[in-house]
Scaffold this active site. Structure first.
Site, PDB file in Angstrom:
ATOM      1  N   HIS A 243       0.860  -1.174   0.000  1.00 50.77           N
ATOM      2  CA  HIS A 243       0.000   0.000   0.000  1.00 50.77           C
ATOM      3  C   HIS A 243       0.898   1.226   0.000  1.00 50.77           C
ATOM      4  O   HIS A 243       2.080   1.145   0.342  1.00 50.77           O
ATOM      5  CB  HIS A 243      -0.890   0.012   1.239  1.00 50.77           C
ATOM      6  CG  HIS A 243      -1.988  -1.007   1.210  1.00 50.77           C
ATOM      7  ND1 HIS A 243      -3.014  -0.981   0.285  1.00 50.77           N
ATOM      8  CD2 HIS A 243      -2.219  -2.088   2.003  1.00 50.77           C
ATOM      9  CE1 HIS A 243      -3.838  -2.010   0.515  1.00 50.77           C
ATOM     10  NE2 HIS A 243      -3.369  -2.691   1.547  1.00 50.77           N
ATOM     11  N   CYS A 292      -0.218   2.828  -4.104  1.00 56.53           N
ATOM     12  CA  CYS A 292      -1.002   4.008  -4.424  1.00 56.53           C
ATOM     13  C   CYS A 292      -1.734   4.499  -3.189  1.00 56.53           C
ATOM     14  O   CYS A 292      -1.465   4.065  -2.078  1.00 56.53           O
ATOM     15  CB  CYS A 292      -1.998   3.702  -5.538  1.00 56.53           C
ATOM     16  SG  CYS A 292      -3.341   2.618  -5.027  1.00 56.53           S
TER      17      CYS A 292
END
Length: 405
Positions: A243, A292
């Site tokens: 993440h 992202c």
């Protein structure tokens, strides 16, 4: 004369044709076995030249009793439903050595998928999702092409050392399991498997870490930059999948209450720059980041970001102090990067597919352009949109991988 199971299998494989036979072998290689004895390795796949060879492998690996159900499973996976049904019917009353058997022993159709059988019903994406399977090998570069391109444009191409004299290293970091269970990156294990396969096919020894904190990522990159083998290398890859936020990658301890577990993207470049990693000075360094900012979207597709509301972010004001880097980010700033919860991300699928088919003839920037083009031409489901982008490109020359040479 009653045919044996092996003969029925051979007939079925003959009917597949060359292209479908290739897809069948890919599915066979990637099938998750019930035990170690049912593993079909790449070396075995490479030796399969025709239908008879494949029938031999199926019977020897799964036994005559189980070869049919497995074959039916794989035929269904490549959408050869008619052949699957014909094989099932033709072998219904045949015992493993080819004698007619009492029909009472065949109440249930052979090969009907049970509860543990893999699902093939996620019809939400074009072939680069549910149906996509990587090729059996990266297309090798020919010596004649390498000689030609070097003769024509050698001064503009990075040196590629002979494979017998070099030691190429690649760093692969993949975070799947987080302290916050809602952040589990389902499908990331497929990305790890596919990316590790690609790097090895390109001639790199892979240094791998899984499920690490930001501090451990920093230590891993620093330690990797200090490896002595880089002196005998001609290039390197660093791949990080997790993440992320705008300019940082999240460690596995990141939560709303512990927002400090983040690894700045800048640190990758700082550790590998000419000052801190002199062994890679004037050698291409390829950075691939799958991360992202964003939350979950539906049960099949997810995005690799924080589960909570996004934080305020600053402008993208990178300063290019380093040389000979090129990066491909999985998405543009302020957008999300999507991941299939079983099969992994678009990003990794497209990279593996493009590099496998075209690395033998294209330099790295052209390969990246083709990956980006895949996103531009993809019909993504619903309102999902994603675009990979190059970043911090400071390559002074063209970087060809020349796979196999």
């Amino acid at each position: 004369m009653v045919k044996t199971i092996k003969e029925h299998l051979e007939d079925t494989f003959e009917d597949l044709g060359e292209e479908k036979l290739r897809k069948f072998k890919i599915k066979l290689r990637d099938r998750k076995p019930e035990n170690d004895k049912q593993v079909v390795r790449q070396a075995t796949i490479d030796k399969i030249k025709d239908a008879l060879d494949l029938a031999d492998v199926m019977v020897n690996t799964f036994t005559s009793k189980d070869a049919v159900p497995v074959t039916v499973e794989l035929l269904t996976a490549i959408k050869e439903h008619k052949l699957a049904e014909e094989l099932r019917e033709n072998t219904r009353d045949v015992d493993p050595v080819g004698r007619p058997g009492p029909s009472a022993q065949s109440d249930a159709p052979v090969g009907r998928p049970g509860p543990s059988a893999p699902s093939h019903g996620l019809e939400v994406m074009q072939p680069q999702s549910d149906d996509w399977q990587r090729e059996l090998q990266v297309t090798p570069c020919s010596q004649s092409f390498k000689n030609k391109i070097l003769q024509e444009n050698g001064q503009e191409i990075y040196e590629v050392k002979d494979k017998f004299a070099r030691t190429r290293l690649a760093l692969l970091i993949n975070n799947r399991d987080f302290n916050d269970k809602a952040m589990t990156r389902r499908g990331a294990e497929r990305d790890e498997e596919n990316m590790e396969w690609l790097l090895k096919e390109l001639g790199y020894q892979v240094v791998k870490y899984t499920n690490v904190s930001a501090e451990d990522m920093k230590k891993a990159v620093k330690k990797f930059a200090e490896r002595e083998e880089h002196a005998n290398s001609d290039s390197t890859f660093v791949v990080i999948m997790s993440h992320g936020k705008r300019n940082a990658i999240l460690g596995v301890h990141y939560t709303k209450d512990n927002p400090s577990d983040t690894f700045p993207v800048d640190d990758i470049y700082n550790h590998l720059n000419s000052e801190n990693c002199p062994a890679l000075r004037n050698k291409p360094k390829v950075i691939l980041i799958q991360a992202c900012r964003g939350g979950e979207h539906g049960r099949v597709w997810a995005s690799d970001g924080e589960p909570d509301e996004p934080e305020e972010i600053e402008g993208d004001d990178f300063v290019h102090k380093e040389k000979n880097f090129i990066s491909l980010m999985s998405c543009t700033p302020e957008t999300k990067s999507y991941r299939h919860v079983e099969n992994g991300t678009f990003y990794v699928q497209y990279i593996v597919d493009v590099f496998t088919k075209d690395a033998h003839k294209d330099h790295i920037e052209e390969l990246f352009r083709k990956v980006i083009r895949r996103f531009d031409s993809s019909d993504m489901p619903g309102s999902y949109r994603q675009m990979a982008c190059k970043d911090r490109a400071s390559l002074a020359k063209l970087f060809y991988l020349f796979p196999g040479l």
